[in-house]
Design a protein around this motif. Structure first.
Motif, PDB file in Angstrom:
ATOM      1  N   ALA A 236      44.821  39.049  24.166  1.00 24.38           N
ATOM      2  CA  ALA A 236      44.992  38.971  25.566  1.00 24.38           C
ATOM      3  C   ALA A 236      46.219  38.702  26.161  1.00 24.38           C
ATOM      4  O   ALA A 236      47.040  37.751  25.342  1.00 24.38           O
ATOM      5  N   LYS A 264      46.673  35.237  34.914  1.00 27.06           N
ATOM      6  CA  LYS A 264      45.738  36.243  35.181  1.00 27.06           C
ATOM      7  C   LYS A 264      45.638  37.040  33.886  1.00 27.06           C
ATOM      8  O   LYS A 264      46.917  37.970  33.324  1.00 27.06           O
ATOM      9  N   GLU A 265      44.612  37.157  33.183  1.00 28.56           N
ATOM     10  CA  GLU A 265      44.518  37.513  31.856  1.00 28.56           C
ATOM     11  C   GLU A 265      44.034  38.963  31.797  1.00 28.56           C
ATOM     12  O   GLU A 265      43.334  39.494  32.593  1.00 28.56           O
ATOM     13  N   GLY A 266      44.529  39.791  30.697  1.00 24.19           N
ATOM     14  CA  GLY A 266      43.981  41.163  30.674  1.00 24.19           C
ATOM     15  C   GLY A 266      44.574  41.836  29.518  1.00 24.19           C
ATOM     16  O   GLY A 266      45.423  41.091  28.598  1.00 24.19           O
ATOM     17  N   ARG A 267      44.446  42.980  29.236  1.00 21.06           N
ATOM     18  CA  ARG A 267      44.826  43.669  27.997  1.00 21.06           C
ATOM     19  C   ARG A 267      46.319  44.394  28.210  1.00 21.06           C
ATOM     20  O   ARG A 267      46.738  44.682  29.411  1.00 21.06           O
ATOM     21  N   THR A 270      47.717  47.491  30.585  1.00 20.94           N
ATOM     22  CA  THR A 270      47.004  47.730  31.885  1.00 20.94           C
ATOM     23  C   THR A 270      47.512  46.881  33.001  1.00 20.94           C
ATOM     24  O   THR A 270      48.055  45.795  32.756  1.00 20.94           O
ATOM     25  N   GLY A 271      47.425  47.437  34.074  1.00 22.55           N
ATOM     26  CA  GLY A 271      48.058  46.683  35.333  1.00 22.55           C
ATOM     27  C   GLY A 271      49.409  46.418  35.097  1.00 22.55           C
ATOM     28  O   GLY A 271      50.081  47.377  35.043  1.00 22.55           O
TER      29      GLY A 271
END
Length: 324
Positions: A236, A264-267, A270-271
């Motif tokens: 992450a 703000k966590e994510g892969r 992405t974004g």
């Protein structure tokens, strides 16, 4: 060939014209060699008929019905029909019925199940455990000669048991003509010595973890000693409204606070999150002690060079004075 097969004999299939082996793996990752026997039956109306038999080592057979009998190790029997040009046209396949009590009777061998996805016949194999000798759970194995049924069904004229097999097209029409699919690498029958050009199995032996790597999307893959690679975890990433407001904790570590905002966590990829560069060093790679030593060396070298310039300037002045 099935009738002459004797698991208690040194020569299991004495009347086979050709045989080949395929390596498979049980649920514990142990290897087993399956032997496929072929025997030419007859020629009729320009076609050639062969019978085949898929077997395992009788001593490794954990099936309670066949184990200890003369048919121990037999997994599938059937026939192959070839055209006058050697192309595989049809196939039958039979496996031991689940309620069979006499494995030596051809009537106990019923139509094999066709895999619903690719229309290839399947058989069940029950191997003996290599660790304690007990019977493992049966596992399903597909046996493909290159021929399959697009509708995953046997034809209506196909004999329901191996006892109905004969030497005519009607007796060996396992697949309906309209649903028969022949792959480019299917079994052939030419006027030459039999040989195995290629064979493959999609199983693998047990393996131990060797190493890991991270791809651009943050997926952590593990490689194993059996040549397999598996996706294990996803790394992450975190983004902040004000990254410059993070609190430095030292050693390239930072923590969130009210100035930076919540993470703000994510892969990766992405974004607003970037990709990950695997196998790269992102922390400081400068050794302070080494750089201090180099700085002193460079300083001394600079001082020495400065003295050379000063000396040369003094010599030039002296030479000008002499000339005057």
């Amino acid at each position: 060939m099935f009738k002459s097969y004797d698991a208690t004999s040194d020569t299991l299939a004495s009347n086979a014209d050709y045989s080949t082996s395929i390596t498979v793996y049980d649920s514990e990752g142990a290897t087993h060699d399956l032997t496929v026997y072929y025997n030419k039956i007859t020629n009729e109306d320009g076609k050639e008929y062969w019978e085949y038999m898929v077997t395992m080592d009788p001593s490794e057979d954990g099936n309670s019905t066949t184990s200890g009998t003369t048919k121990a190790g037999v997994l599938m029997i059937g026939t192959l029909t070839f055209s006058s040009s050697g192309v595989l046209e049809n196939q039958t396949a039979y496996t031991l019925a689940s309620n069979a009590t006499d494995p030596t009777s051809l009537s106990s061998w019923t139509q094999a199940t066709l895999n619903s996805a690719d229309g290839v016949p399947e058989f069940s194999a029950t191997f003996q455990s290599a660790s304690n000798g007990s019977a493992l759970s049966s596992q399903t194995v597909e046996f493909s000669t290159g021929l399959s049924a697009s509708n995953a069904q046997w034809s209506s004229t196909c004999p329901t048991t191996a006892a109905g097999i004969g030497t005519t097209a009607a007796n060996n029409a396992g697949y309906a003509t309209s649903s028969t699919v022949n792959a480019s690498t299917s079994t052939t029958n030419y006027a030459t010595t039999s040989y195995t050009l290629n064979s493959s199995a999609n199983g693998y032996t047990s393996g131990t973890f060797k190493s890991a790597y991270v791809d651009d999307d943050g997926v952590i893959y593990g490689t194993f000693s059996n040549g397999q690679t598996r996706a294990l975890w996803v790394l992450a990433l975190a983004d902040f409204n004000n990254p410059s407001g993070l609190t430095s904790e030292g050693n390239s570590l930072y923590s969130a606070n009210s100035d930076s905002g919540a993470a703000k966590e994510g892969r990766a990829n992405t974004g607003t999150l970037d990709g990950i560069a695997g196998s790269t060093l992102e922390s400081s790679n400068v050794d302070l002690a080494t750089e201090m030593v180099n700085l002193i060396i460079y300083q001394r070298a600079f001082e020495s060079n400065s003295k050379v310039v000063t000396t040369a300037d003094a010599m030039m002045e002296k030479a000008l004075e002499i000339k005057k």
